[in-house]
Motif scaffolding. Sequence first.
Motif: not given
Length: 417
Positions: A330-352
């Motif tokens: 799945s693809k989303y927008t990642l916002q980190h502070g004032t910075f934005r970029t598109r991203c994709a979920v590459r892997e779910i390492v584990y669920q807690l």
Amino acid sequence: MDLLRFITAGSVDDGKSTLIGRLLYDSKSILADQMEAIERASKSRDDGEIDLALLTDGLRSEREQGITIDVAYRYFQTTKRKFIIVDAPGHIQYTRNMVTGASNCQLAVVLVDARHGVVEQTRRHSLIASMLGIPHLVVAINKMDLVGYSQDVYSNICIHYNELAQKLNVGEVTYIPLSALNGDNVVDKSVNMPWYEGEPLLSYLETVVLDQDENLTDARFPVQYVIRPQTAELHDYRGYAGKITSGIFRKGDAVTVLPTGETSTIDAIEIAETHYDEAFSPMSVVLHLADDVDVSRGNLIVKSDNLPIVSQNVEALLCWMDSKPLKVGSKYTLQHGTFRTRCAVREIVYQLNVNTYEETVDVESLKLNDIARVILKTAKPVSFDPYSKNRVNGGAILIDETSNVTVGALMLQGEAE
């Protein structure tokens, strides 16, 4: 006078709203018109007592159902400190509200019903407090009046929760037995529990040391706005406005602009048209650089001798906050502070698993309130610190590109392989 922002969390009917009401009432932090409204609303009660929970359950749907739905904020102060109280919902379907409410808190008050002890939501909220790196944790064992103010009940809950805290690697934990309804150990010391030698809740909140919680080591300045006036008298003016999220900047410091990697030195530090030799977190300033480098909103200015991680492969802890499942790819927008970029979920390492804290692998999707470790691939490099080292520069969110809704809270851990 410093400010303490703390969150109250716990299971349904543990007494969070009543505890906050008692804090406000006994510390005389309620306005006269508020008091009159509460008294009028409480007249229908059979016992004639004031319903202190009404001070926080402000939404009509909350009053009708007798539960907390939304995050409520309350403000009060004593002679020693100012406070912002964040009241988080107890129902499991509103766990995401706690994540957003707790993200900026320095302390968490986790309520435990003395009759029931540590339950699922206690574990869930403690896990979230641990994930968010909240440095101070108070376990408020409430409704002690309903167990006869028993020291044995209190001690058993402390032992049980301590086992939980060790699994979570929680730092400072303080245990306080109290009765929010009767006011025992909330503002005043309880005469009903002479065996408890500690201080009441308010005294602890007033005196807990916060100085070491501020990160003054890692200098980070997310650029919010480039100031470049188009006037003749200010033709050469170029400033970069923003808030110092951590660390200290001084005039003459060698700095690097990320993610471009361009370098310069700080020529001036300006606040309201006044120049200073240094500034530190959490001050809002305008930085001037000695060189004409390419800087824009979303860039991060850091000291050249203390660089964060810069990567397009990011490993993070994720709390999923949307009813629509997250799936690998799945693809989303990642916002980190004032910075934005598109991203994709590459892997779910584990669920807690929030009950046992066990890690489940080979997971392909996440549903609402699930917590997992994921790897993201970003379109542009992200400049960040591990969340455990720098909460502000290690936190981020995922945004649905279609609805523009925040769907995930991220605690960035490091660069993925």
